[in-house]
Structures are given as C-alpha cells and as structure tokens.
Design an enzyme around this catalytic site. Structure first.
Site, short mmCIF file in Angstrom:
data_model
loop_
_atom_site.label_atom_id
_atom_site.label_comp_id
_atom_site.label_asym_id
_atom_site.label_seq_id
_atom_site.Cartn_x
_atom_site.Cartn_y
_atom_site.Cartn_z
CG HIS A 21 -1.71 1.15 1.38
ND1 HIS A 21 -3.11 1.30 0.86
CD2 HIS A 21 -1.48 2.29 1.90
CE1 HIS A 21 -3.40 2.62 1.35
NE2 HIS A 21 -2.56 3.21 2.00
CD GLU A 22 1.86 3.66 3.58
OE1 GLU A 22 2.07 4.83 3.27
OE2 GLU A 22 0.77 3.60 4.25
CG HIS A 25 0.62 6.14 -0.50
ND1 HIS A 25 -0.55 6.70 -1.19
CD2 HIS A 25 0.11 5.80 0.72
CE1 HIS A 25 -1.60 6.49 -0.56
NE2 HIS A 25 -1.22 5.76 0.54
#
Length: 353
Positions: A21-22, A25
């Site tokens: 997920h990170e 980003h």
C-alpha cells in the site's frame, strides 16, 4: 510456541500488505518529483533504518501500519519537490495509488491462488435434506446467474447474501440449464444459525490462463463487493459493530486457520507448508482488497477523504488552507483510533469467552 509462530506469520502478512500500500504512494510520489522524507513499515520507534538520498527507510517496532512521509504533505512548503506545490491531479494520483496498489496485489495473489486451487463457479453440485431450492425446482448442474437480481459469478457470493442481511424474505434464483434461463422463487429455511437454501457447490474447477485471469478479476470483484455489502448493512443496522473484527480478531482467525491447515496435512510437513501458504495467500487477498476499499471511503485521514478534498479543490479551483486540512484529517484520525480501540477490546473479549 505454536501460537507465537502463527502470530509471527500473521504479522508478516499484515506487514507485506501495508508495505505494498505504502509502496504505491512512494512510487507515485517519486514519479511526480516529490521528495519522500521517510518510508516506514510499522509504527513506533525505529528498529532499523538507513538513508538513501533524501529518503530515510525504516522498520519500526509495532508491526501494524506504516507510512510514506512526503515533503509538504501536511503543511505548505514552497519547494519544487514538495507535495503541496504539485498540481491537484498529481497529488490525487499519489494519494489514490495506495488503494490501487492494494487492488493490484489482491489480483496478483488471486492469479496464484486460482491457478493452483481453481475457481468456484456457482454451479449446483447437490442439495441438503429438505432443500428449499430443490423443492422449488432447481436441479443439480444448474449454473446460478442471479441471486435476488444480483449477478453471481462465484459460489461464495451466494453464501455472502445468505449470511449478511438475510431476514427470511422470499429468494429468487435465476439459473442457466442447457442454454436456457429459468427463475425460481422460494422461502429459505430458518435454522439455529440463520437461513439456508440447501444448495451445495460443485467444487473448484481448473481452467486455462485466460480463465484464471478472468476469475482472478472476479475474485477481486467479490472481495470489493463483500466489503461494500458489509458497510451497507452496517450503516442500515442489519449488522452491528459487534460483527466487526480488528487486527486482534483477524490475527486470531489467521492463527486458527494455520492450525487447521496443519491438521489437514495429517503429519505431512510439505503438504502442511503448502496448505499454510495457500491459506495465507487467501487471507492476504481478503485483507488487501479490504484495506484498499476501506481507504477509499471519503472519511477524513483516509486516502478517500484526502482525495475527496482534492476533488473539491479541482472543482472550485481553490486550495483548502493547509492548517484547516490538517485539522480535518486530525479529527478523522482521532475518530478512527477510537473506533479501532473499541473493536480491539471487543476482539479481546471474544477471545476471553
């Protein structure tokens, strides 16, 4: 010792999902020329870290959560590499990348799981005694296409509709048989644990590469649909907060699943490892899709809430002051923490029963 080992495996799965997920980003921030101050997996004090160019990479003590801290993310920083000075669409792409990467991960893991285990087409494989569906006219071998008007692509969707929000009203099943469509309406049977229609799956089927890709996409659809239905029934009151599980409850379920997977191997170490890995992949698909979907909710502090504010900025062509946006996100963060605390204690009480 077994329990500790199971918890470690569960935390590794959690950490991997959060990392991905990170990573979304992080990669989109880099692509848009935004400096990332720190890329961290876990929360709390750093256990291990190193610096490369402008970014500090770290693993932190509490294996829950993680973050990608960008320059100018929470305050206005007048620098060409700051998040705050980039175009609104560049910022949206960075924020939305986390949930999108979760969906990508769920799809990729589905390719592995379905490639190995097969897919569960909604084909009727049999009936239980006194099956309401059989009495209505449904036959073995029928392919169920709709449940109360909802399109069905795999058998577990039927189970979801039966388990969530079912109150005993008549059910309509649409099926395909020998190329012809049939429709049956009947009343489900009430049991001690809910309601049943008495239909059994025909089991998992193997397919070629195209079929595996198709059902992997449908697996992602199923997971997203399940989250959507759960939220819908939570808001409408058909299910309560007591039905929710947080990290403690999920780790407990994963631990139980690992034990069951080992037991099913009947002492075969190689088979036990395969069973555990496949079950953890299944959990990772569920958790990754859930994390992606929940993060898209337009709630402050979540990626969906930040995206919502950015869309407002794009529409009105006026940026929300950084201090006001920070306050909104802080309020949302506090509310989320309070909800997590409630769910955590609820999970603990369930384990103590």
């Amino acid at each position: 010792m077994n329990t500790i080992f199971n918890i470690i495996i569960a935390l590794i799965v959690f950490s991997f999902i959060i990392f991905f997920h990170e990573l979304g980003h992080f990669l989109l921030a880099k692509k848009n020329g935004i400096f990332v101050n720190e890329f961290a997996i876990g929360m709390g004090p750093a256990l291990f870290s190193f610096q490369k160019k402008e970014t500090k990479y770290s693993i932190r003590a509490i294996p829950m959560g993680g973050f990608c801290a960008m320059l100018g993310e929470d305050e206005a920083v007048m620098d060409e590499h700051s998040f705050s000075v980039k175009s609104v669409w560049a910022r949206i792409s960075v924020v939305i990348a986390g949930p999108v990467f979760n969906f990508i991960l769920a799809f990729l893991l589905s390719l592995i799981l379905i490639g190995v285990c097969g897919y569960d087409a909604p084909t009727v494989g049999g009936f239980s005694d006194g099956s309401p569906a059989k009495e209505a006219g449904v036959l073995e071998g029928d392919l169920i296409t709709h449940f109360n008007g909802h399109r069905i692509y795999n058998f577990r969707e039927i189970l979801v509709y039966m388990q969530i929000g079912q109150t005993g009203e008549d059910i309509t099943l649409n099926v395909m048989r020998d190329g012809k469509a049939y429709e049956y309406t009947f009343t489900p049977e009430k049991t001690d644990t809910g309601y049943r229609i008495g239909v059994a799956s025909a089991g998992y089927q193997k397919g070629d590469a195209i079929t595996v890709a198709k059902y992997s996409a449908l697996e992602l659809r199923y997971q997203i649909k399940t989250v959507f239905l759960s939220l819908k029934y939570l808001v409408t009151g058909k299910i309560g907060v007591k039905n929710m599980s947080g990290p403690v409850g999920i780790v407990s379920m994963m631990s139980d699943t690992i034990n069951e997977a080992k037991e099913s191997a009947a002492g075969d170490t190689k088979l036990a490892i395969i069973n555990v890995v496949l079950n953890m992949i299944n959990f990772a698909i569920l958790l990754s899709a859930n994390l992606g979907m929940m993060n898209l909710l337009p709630f402050p502090a979540l990626d969906g809430g930040r995206t919502f504010l950015l869309l407002i900025e794009a529409f009105f062509k006026k940026k929300l002051p950084a201090d006001k946006e920070a306050i909104i996100n802080m309020v949302g963060f506090v509310l989320l923490i309070l909800l997590m605390i409630v769910v955590m204690f609820q999970d603990i009480f369930k384990l103590l029963k």
